[in-house]
Design a protein around this motif. Structure first.
Motif, PDB file in Angstrom:
ATOM      1  N   TRP A 384       0.828  -1.205   0.000  1.00 11.96           N
ATOM      2  CA  TRP A 384       0.000   0.000   0.000  1.00 11.96           C
ATOM      3  C   TRP A 384       0.862   1.253   0.000  1.00 11.96           C
ATOM      4  O   TRP A 384       0.587   2.211  -0.725  1.00 11.96           O
ATOM      5  N   VAL A 388       0.884   4.152  -2.756  1.00 10.61           N
ATOM      6  CA  VAL A 388       0.612   5.554  -2.414  1.00 10.61           C
ATOM      7  C   VAL A 388       1.716   6.452  -2.961  1.00 10.61           C
ATOM      8  O   VAL A 388       1.440   7.519  -3.537  1.00 10.61           O
ATOM      9  N   LEU A 412      -6.218  10.115  -2.895  1.00 12.58           N
ATOM     10  CA  LEU A 412      -5.885   9.066  -1.922  1.00 12.58           C
ATOM     11  C   LEU A 412      -6.361   9.427  -0.521  1.00 12.58           C
ATOM     12  O   LEU A 412      -6.889   8.585   0.204  1.00 12.58           O
ATOM     13  N   ILE A 418      -8.166   4.080   2.151  1.00 10.04           N
ATOM     14  CA  ILE A 418      -7.206   4.514   3.171  1.00 10.04           C
ATOM     15  C   ILE A 418      -7.814   4.396   4.565  1.00 10.04           C
ATOM     16  O   ILE A 418      -7.130   4.077   5.538  1.00 10.04           O
ATOM     17  N   GLN A 492       4.810   3.119   7.323  1.00 12.89           N
ATOM     18  CA  GLN A 492       3.726   3.822   8.009  1.00 12.89           C
ATOM     19  C   GLN A 492       4.289   4.493   9.264  1.00 12.89           C
ATOM     20  O   GLN A 492       4.711   3.819  10.200  1.00 12.89           O
TER      21      GLN A 492
END
Length: 794
Positions: A384, A388, A412, A418, A492
Motif C-alpha cells: 500500500w 501511495v 488518496l 485509506i 507507516q
C-alpha cells in the motif's frame, strides 16, 4: 512688410482666370496672368530688400522687448502662434483614426466572412462525412475545426443567412450540436463494442475521437470504465481461487497479500502505460481524471480483498483474545523474590523445563499465528505504501506540484480504502505487535540460560564462545531487530511511532527490571560467611549479567546505526542510502523516524548504564576489593622504605647478581594481580572489564598507594623514597598493562614521589615557578607539594 507679418500670401491661384484651361487661348491667358503676378512679386521683394536695414533694427528692438517679457505673455503669444498648427494636427489625427477604424472594420468583416465560409465548409463536411462515407475521423475533424469558430459568429445572423442550404436547412449551431451528439453516442457504442471484442486497436481509435468533438469528459468516462473493468475482472478472478479449507489456507500462505499486490500492480501498469496516450489526445493533467476513476475501483476491490482476508484469518477474534491476554508475567518477574526464595510459577528466571513453559493452549493466543498475521499485514502495508508513493508522484508530475511535499493527493486522502487500511490493518498491527513483543520477551526469559563451562580457575579452559551473556539477550534483541525492520517495511509513520514506543517501554521497564532483579536477588556476590568470599558460581553469574547489559547496549546500538546508515555517531545526519530513507522518502518523515530511533537508544542506554555501573561497583566491593586488600598486604609485607645508603647499595648489588631484590614488591604484586584479575578478565567483555579496571585502579591509586605514601611521613629515608617510587611505578605498569588509558589515575601519587625525590636545585626551581610554567601539569596543589617535600626524614 506689414502684410507679410500678418500672414498675407504672396500669390493666390484664385487670381488666375481659370483653374482648368481647356483651350489654347485659355492657356495663353493664364500664362500672361502669371507673368504679371511675377512682376508684382519681384517689385515687392526689391522694396523689402531696400528696407532691410530698417527691418534689422526693428528685430533687435523686438529681441530686447522679448527678454523683458514674462512666462505668461510668452505662453500666450506661443499659443496664438501654434493654434493653427495644433488645429491642423487634430484634424489630421482624427482623419488617421477614422481611416484606421475603417480599416479595422473592413478586416473584421473579412474575418467574419472567412469564419462563416469555414463554418459553412465544416457543416457541409460533417454532414457529408456522416452520410454514405461514414468517415468518422473526417467528421470529427470538421467538428474540431468548427469549434475554433467563435460562438458569436456561429450563432450570428450572417451565419444563419449564409450557411443553411436546401440540403441543410437548420442553423449551423443546431446542425453541429446534432452531429456532436450523434457522433458521441456512436463513439460510445463502438468503444464499448470494441471493449467486448477485446479489439485494442479499435478501442484506441474511438478513444481518440472524443476530444475533437468536444466530448473529453465522456471519453475519459468510458475509458475509465474500461480500465476499471479490467482491474475489477482481474481482481475478481483472483478471489475466485481464494482458499476455503484450513489446509488450502496453510498451503496458499500469502494469498490475500498477493491479491492486493496484483491489484495495485495492475492499476500502476494502467497509469504508467496509458498515461502518455491520455495526455497526448486529451491534454496535460487529464490522466488525473482516469486515476480518480481507478482509485474508486481500487477502493472497491481493495476493500473486498481486505474484508475477505479479515474474515478468513478471523482477525477480530485474534484482537479480542490479545486484549484479554494477561501480560503480567514480566511485571511479576521484575519484583523482588519472596523472602522464602521459592521461585514463582512460570517465572522467566527458573530456566528451561516443561513445568516452566506455557504451551500454546495454555497461552490462549498462539504467538506463531500472530507472527504470521503480522507478516501478512506488514506485506500488505508495504504494498500500500509503495502504491501511495507511486500515485502521489504521478499526480504531482501531472499537475506540476512540488515532489517533496509531504501530503498525499486528495484522490488518496479522501478514498475509502485509506480508511479501511487504517481500521483493518494499522490498528490490528499495533495491537498484535505489542502482544508479540511482550510474549516473545516472556518466552525469552522463560527459556533463558546462563552460559555453561565458565570458571574462575585459570587452569580450566572455557569452551563457550564469548561474549558470555544470558540467552535471553540474544533472543530479545533479535525480536527487537525483526520488529523494527518489519515496521520500517510498512512505511507507516503511525506504526513505527507505536512500535518504538512499545519497544522502549518494555526494554526500559521489563527487560532492565528483570536483569536488575536477577542481579539483586539471585546472583548478588555476597559471602556465605562473614569475612569470606562469595561463591564462584554467584560471581560468574553476576559477571554474566553485567556482560548482558553491556551487550544489550551494543546490540541496540548496532540495530539503530544500521537503520540510520551511520557508524553510530548520532550527530551525523541521515544518509540517503539508509533503510529509513528507503522506507520514508519524505525528509520530514525520515527525520521523525531517525529521531525516534535515536531517542530509543539514548533512553535505554541511560537506564542500562546506570544499572551496569551499580553492578560493577558491587563486583568491585564484594569480589575485587577484598582480595586486593590481601594482595596489598602481601605485597608490602617485607617492604622497607627506611633504607640506609648501605642497604640500598646491597639491593643494587643483588640486582647486578640477578637476584632482583629491588623488584621483589613488583613481582609479588604482579603475581597476585594476575591471579585476581585474569580470571575475571577472560569472562567479562572488554568494555566492562575496562570499567572495572578503572574502578580498581582509582581505588588502588587513591585509597591504597597515596595513603601509604602519606603514612610514611618522617619514616621514609631518601633511599627508601627512591625505592618506593620504583615500586609504585612498577605496580602502575602492571595495572595499566592491558589498558594504558588507566595510567592517568596514578598521576597524583607519581607526582608526590617525584617531589620527594627531587634534587634541591630542581625543587627550588619548581617551587619558584608560577602555574605550570615549568612544563609540568600539576595535579598537586602547592600545599600538597610542600607536604610531599617534607615526607623524608631529615
Amino acid at each position: 512688410m506689414s502684410s507679410l507679418l500678418n500672414g498675407a500670401p504672396l500669390a493666390s491661384t484664385d487670381d488666375c482666370p481659370t483653374n482648368n484651361p481647356a483651350t489654347l487661348s485659355d492657356v495663353r491667358a493664364v500664362l500672361a496672368a502669371l507673368h504679371e503676378r511675377e512682376s508684382k512679386v519681384t517689385a515687392r521683394l526689391d522694396a523689402l530688400l531696400e528696407t532691410q536695414s530698417n527691418l534689422s533694427r526693428e528685430l533687435r528692438r523686438l529681441d530686447l522687448l522679448g527678454a523683458g517679457l514674462g512666462s505668461a505673455p510668452t505662453c500666450t503669444i506661443g499659443n496664438k502662434m501654434l493654434a493653427g498648427a495644433a488645429d491642423t494636427a487634430r484634424r489630421l489625427s482624427y482623419r488617421v483614426k477614422a481611416l484606421d477604424l475603417e480599416k479595422m472594420r473592413v478586416e473584421d468583416t473579412l474575418g467574419v466572412v472567412e469564419q462563416v465560409a469555414e463554418l459553412k465548409a465544416c457543416v457541409h463536411g460533417v454532414v457529408g462525412s456522416m452520410g454514405a462515407p461514414q468517415d468518422w475521423e473526417a467528421a470529427a475533424g470538421y467538428i474540431s475545426r468548427a469549434n475554433k469558430v467563435p460562438e458569436e459568429v456561429i450563432k450570428g445572423g450572417f451565419a444563419s443567412d449564409i450557411v443553411p442550404s436546401v440540403e441543410i436547412p437548420d442553423p449551423p449551431w443546431v446542425t453541429l450540436e446534432i452531429a456532436k451528439e450523434s457522433l458521441c453516442n456512436l463513439f460510445v457504442r463502438e468503444f464499448e463494442e470494441a471493449v467486448k471484442e477485446g479489439d485494442t486497436v479499435k478501442v484506441t481509435r474511438y478513444f481518440k475521437l472524443f476530444p475533437p468533438i468536444g466530448r473529453d469528459d465522456t471519453g475519459l468516462d468510458v475509458y475509465g470504465r474500461y480500465v476499471c473493468q479490467g482491474a475489477a475482472d482481474a481482481a475478481r478472478e483472483r478471489l475466485r481461487n481464494a482458499p476455503t479449507t484450513a489446509a488450502q489456507k496453510e498451503e496458499t500462505g500469502l494469498f490475500y497479500v498477493n491479491a492486493l499486490i496484483k491489484l495495485f500492480e495492475h492499476i500502476a501498469q494502467i497509469v504508467e502505460g496509458h498515461g502518455k496516450l491520455v495526455e497526448q489526445y486529451y491534454g496535460a493533467g487529464k490522466m488525473v481524471n482516469v486515476i480518480e476513476r481507478l482509485q474508486m475501483e481500487a477502493d472497491v476491490q481493495g476493500g473486498i480483498i481486505l474484508d475477505s482476508w479479515n474474515n478468513a484469518r478471523d482477525v477480530e477474534r485474534w484482537v479480542r483474545d490479545i486484549k484479554c491476554y494477561p501480560s503480567s508475567l514480566l511485571v511479576q518477574n521484575s519484583l523482588p523474590l519472596p523472602r522464602s526464595g521459592t521461585p514463582r510459577t512460570n517465572s522467566p528466571t527458573t530456566g528451561r523445563g516443561a513445568n516452566n513453559m506455557r504451551n500454546s493452549k495454555d497461552e490462549g493466543v498462539n504467538s506463531k499465528e500472530v507472527e504470521r498475521l503480522l507478516n501478512e499485514i506488514a506485506a500488505m502495508l508495504g504494498t500500500w505504501s509503495f502504491y501511495v508513493r507511486f500515485i502521489t508522484r504521478k499526480c504531482r508530475d501531472l499537475l506540476d506540484f512540488n515532489s517533496n511535499a509531504a501530503a498525499i493527493p486528495d484522490v488518496l486522502a479522501k478514498s475509502n480504502l485509506i480508511r479501511k487500511i487504517s481500521a483493518k490493518l494499522i490498528t490490528p498491527y499495533n495491537t498484535m505487535t505489542t502482544f508479540f513483543f511482550c510474549r516473545s520477551m516472556e518466552r525469552a526469559f522463560q527459556i533463558d540460560e546462563y552460559p555453561s563451562g565458565l570458571s574462575l580457575d585459570l587452569n580450566k579452559p572455557i569452551n563457550a564462545n564469548s561474549p558470555f551473556i544470558i540467552l535471553a539477550v540474544d533472543d530479545v534483541f533479535f525480536i527487537v531487530n525483526t520488529i523494527i525492520r518489519k515496521s520500517l517495511a510498512t512505511s507507516q509513520k503511525e506504526i513505527f511511532a507505536h512500535v518504538i514506543t512499545t519497544i522502549g517501554r518494555f526494554l526500559g521497564s521489563d527487560f532492565v527490571g528483570i536483569i536488575r532483579r536477577k542481579m539483586r536477588d539471585e546472583t548478588y556476590p555476597k559471602p556465605l560467611i562473614q569475612g569470606g568470599f562469595p561463591p564462584e558460581d554467584k560471581i560468574i553469574s553476576f559477571i554474566v549479567l553485567i556482560n548482558s547489559l553491556d551487550m544489550a547496549n551494543e546490540y541496540l546500538t548496532r540495530i539503530v546505526s544500521t537503520n540510520l546508515g551511520v557508524n553510530l555517531d548520532l550527530e551525523n545526519s541521515l544518509t540517503k542510502s539508509s533503510p529509513i530513507h528507503d522506507a520514508f522518502p519524505v525528509i520530514k518523515d525520515a527525520s521523525f523516524i531517525a529521531d525516534s530511533l535515536s531517542n530509543l537508544l539514548k533512553s535505554f542506554t541511560a537506564k542500562t548504564t546506570e544499572l551496569l555501573n551499580e553492578g560493577l561497583q558491587a563486583l568491585f566491593n564484594n569480589v575485587v576489593k577484598l582480595r586486593l586488600r590481601r594482595l596489598i598486604s602481601d605485597t608490602f609485607r617485607d617492604a622497607d622504605y627506611s633504607l640506609t645508603e648501605e642497604e640500598f647499595g646491597d639491593l643494587a648489588a643483588d640486582d647486578d647478581e640477578g637476584k632482583g631484590s629491588s623488584d621483589h614488591v613488583a613481582r609479588i604484586f604482579e603475581n597476585g594481580w594476575d591471579q585476581l584479575m585474569r580470571p575475571i578478565a577472560r569472562i567479562m567483555t572488554s568494555k566492562t572489564f575496562t570499567l572495572l579496571l578503572d574502578i580498581t585502579a582509582r581505588y588502588l591509586a587513591n585509597n591504597v598507594l597515596e595513603k601509604r605514601v602519606w603514612s610514611h611521613a618522617k619514616r621514609m629515608s631518601a633511599f627508601g623514597a627512591v625505592r618506593m617510587e620504583r615500586d609504585f611505578f612498577n605496580i602502575a605498569n602492571v595495572v595499566t598493562r592491558e589498558d594504558f588509558s588507566v595510567r592517568e589515575v596514578f598521576a597524583k601519587v607519581s607526582q608526590i614521589l617525584m617531589v620527594v625525590n627531587m634534587e634541591e636545585e630542581e625543587w627550588d626551581e619548581v617551587n619558584n615557578e608560577d602555574g605550570g610554567e615549568d612544563g609540568i601539569l600539576w595535579v598537586l596543589t602547592r600545599e600538597e607539594r610542600a607536604r610531599a617535600r617534607a615526607l623524608v626524614r631529615g
